[in-house]
Design a protein around this motif. Structure first.
Motif, PDB file in Angstrom:
ATOM      1  N   SER A 288      -0.048 -19.313  34.138  1.00  0.00           N
ATOM      2  CA  SER A 288      -0.631 -19.346  35.479  1.00  0.00           C
ATOM      3  C   SER A 288      -1.954 -18.593  35.518  1.00  0.00           C
ATOM      4  O   SER A 288      -2.916 -19.017  36.174  1.00  0.00           O
ATOM      5  N   THR A 289      -1.996 -17.460  34.827  1.00  0.00           N
ATOM      6  CA  THR A 289      -3.234 -16.669  34.797  1.00  0.00           C
ATOM      7  C   THR A 289      -4.362 -17.448  34.164  1.00  0.00           C
ATOM      8  O   THR A 289      -5.507 -17.416  34.633  1.00  0.00           O
TER       9      THR A 289
ATOM     10  N   TRP B  66      -4.660 -20.748  34.089  1.00  0.00           N
ATOM     11  CA  TRP B  66      -5.103 -21.786  35.020  1.00  0.00           C
ATOM     12  C   TRP B  66      -5.956 -21.205  36.142  1.00  0.00           C
ATOM     13  O   TRP B  66      -6.975 -21.776  36.526  1.00  0.00           O
ATOM     14  N   VAL B  67      -5.520 -20.060  36.674  1.00  0.00           N
ATOM     15  CA  VAL B  67      -6.285 -19.424  37.749  1.00  0.00           C
ATOM     16  C   VAL B  67      -7.671 -19.025  37.266  1.00  0.00           C
ATOM     17  O   VAL B  67      -8.687 -19.215  37.946  1.00  0.00           O
ATOM     18  N   ALA B  68      -7.729 -18.475  36.041  1.00  0.00           N
ATOM     19  CA  ALA B  68      -9.029 -18.081  35.487  1.00  0.00           C
ATOM     20  C   ALA B  68      -9.929 -19.288  35.277  1.00  0.00           C
ATOM     21  O   ALA B  68     -11.133 -19.243  35.558  1.00  0.00           O
TER      22      ALA B  68
ATOM     23  N   ILE C 292      -9.799 -22.236  36.863  1.00  0.00           N
ATOM     24  CA  ILE C 292     -10.234 -22.777  38.159  1.00  0.00           C
ATOM     25  C   ILE C 292     -11.278 -21.879  38.800  1.00  0.00           C
ATOM     26  O   ILE C 292     -12.289 -22.348  39.341  1.00  0.00           O
ATOM     27  N   THR C 293     -11.041 -20.562  38.719  1.00  0.00           N
ATOM     28  CA  THR C 293     -12.008 -19.623  39.297  1.00  0.00           C
ATOM     29  C   THR C 293     -13.350 -19.722  38.606  1.00  0.00           C
ATOM     30  O   THR C 293     -14.401 -19.726  39.255  1.00  0.00           O
ATOM     31  N   GLY C 294     -13.325 -19.808  37.270  1.00  0.00           N
ATOM     32  CA  GLY C 294     -14.581 -19.929  36.537  1.00  0.00           C
ATOM     33  C   GLY C 294     -15.315 -21.216  36.859  1.00  0.00           C
ATOM     34  O   GLY C 294     -16.531 -21.218  37.062  1.00  0.00           O
TER      35      GLY C 294
ATOM     36  N   THR D 217     -15.037 -22.999  39.611  1.00  0.00           N
ATOM     37  CA  THR D 217     -15.551 -22.898  40.981  1.00  0.00           C
ATOM     38  C   THR D 217     -16.813 -22.064  41.042  1.00  0.00           C
ATOM     39  O   THR D 217     -17.760 -22.392  41.758  1.00  0.00           O
ATOM     40  N   ALA D 218     -16.836 -20.971  40.280  1.00  0.00           N
ATOM     41  CA  ALA D 218     -18.021 -20.115  40.258  1.00  0.00           C
ATOM     42  C   ALA D 218     -19.234 -20.843  39.698  1.00  0.00           C
ATOM     43  O   ALA D 218     -20.345 -20.717  40.198  1.00  0.00           O
TER      44      ALA D 218
ATOM     45  N   SER E 234     -22.488 -21.672  41.840  1.00  0.00           N
ATOM     46  CA  SER E 234     -23.797 -21.205  41.371  1.00  0.00           C
ATOM     47  C   SER E 234     -24.797 -22.340  41.283  1.00  0.00           C
ATOM     48  O   SER E 234     -25.959 -22.206  41.668  1.00  0.00           O
TER      49      SER E 234
END
Length: 247
Positions: A77-78, A80-82, A84-86, A88-89, A93
């Motif tokens: 899960s971590t 996947w979250v990382a 998706i967050t990356g 999105t960032a 940007s």
């Protein structure tokens, strides 16, 4: 973490496993720590819970081919979250960069348009002022012509009127040069007033020549043309002011 490539099954034990009571205690402890684990069925094991979540137990108690691996579901899960967050960032940007570039381009365009508009206004203002000043400077010439027209016919009067004709034609040529600048840069209404003033100026020069040739009605027409020219000049001043204030 690395897993064995051999086929795995969930909770499969061989004949050499420990008693069920010990396995039940182990499973309870394992559930309490929220650990998901799988055991290889190809080797005999004596399962013991690793003291570290998400890692392989390498303590000396594991012997005779014992192999125990625990997997933390939060790790996947971590990741996947990382991810998706990356992503999105990165997208945020990129979009911010696009909007910033577009805003900077629009601001530069607006500044260029404002500078061009201000420069055009200065050009028009200078052209209007030059034409108005030139038209107003003709007042002394008109007074001299009016005084000469009232004099009785004589050679001296005729000679002076011919000199005034030369002055009037030169003044009209200068007026035409200033009028061309207004026709290039001026507002439509100002162009119309300048054109009207030019036609009156031309008629004034023609009537002055008729007065020299003895036309009795020429003095009256000269006075009328001068008054009409003054009214046209006032209209030009009014339209020039409106044009400059509207920019």
């Amino acid at each position: 973490m690395r897993r064995r490539r051999s086929e795995t099954r969930l909770f499969t034990f061989s004949a050499t496993d420990r008693p069920r009571r010990h396995l039940t205690q182990t499973l309870r402890l394992h559930r309490a720590t929220s650990v998901d684990f799988r055991l290889s069925h190809t080797e005999p094991i004596h399962a013991r819970l690793s003291p570290h979540r998400g890692s392989v137990n390498t303590s000396p108690d594991f012997q005779n081919g014992e192999d125990w691996e625990t997997i933390d579901p939060m790790a996947d899960s971590t990741l996947w979250v990382a991810a998706i967050t990356g992503g999105t960032a990165v997208v945020a940007s990129w979009m911010t960069g696009q909007y910033t570039t577009r805003a900077a381009r629009e601001q530069a365009q607006c500044s260029a348009d404002a500078h061009r508009q201000e420069k055009l206004r200065e050009i028009q203002r200078t052209a209007y002022l030059d034409l108005i000043q030139h038209a107003q400077s003709l007042a002394p010439m008109e007074r001299n012509i009016s005084e000469l027209i009232e004099l009785p016919a004589s050679e001296e009067r005729t000679a002076e009127l011919k000199k005034q004709i030369v002055v009037a034609h030169k003044a009209r040529f200068d007026f035409l040069a200033l009028k061309r600048v207004i026709f290039l840069e001026g507002a439509p209404q100002v162009k119309k007033c300048a054109d009207e003033l030019d036609h009156l100026f031309r008629d004034y020069c023609v009537t002055l020549e008729q007065a020299i040739n003895g036309d009795e009605g020429a003095p009256y027409r000269l006075d009328l043309l001068y008054k009409q020219g003054d009214e046209a000049l006032q209209r030009l001043i009014l339209e020039a002011g409106r044009s400059l204030h509207s920019m």
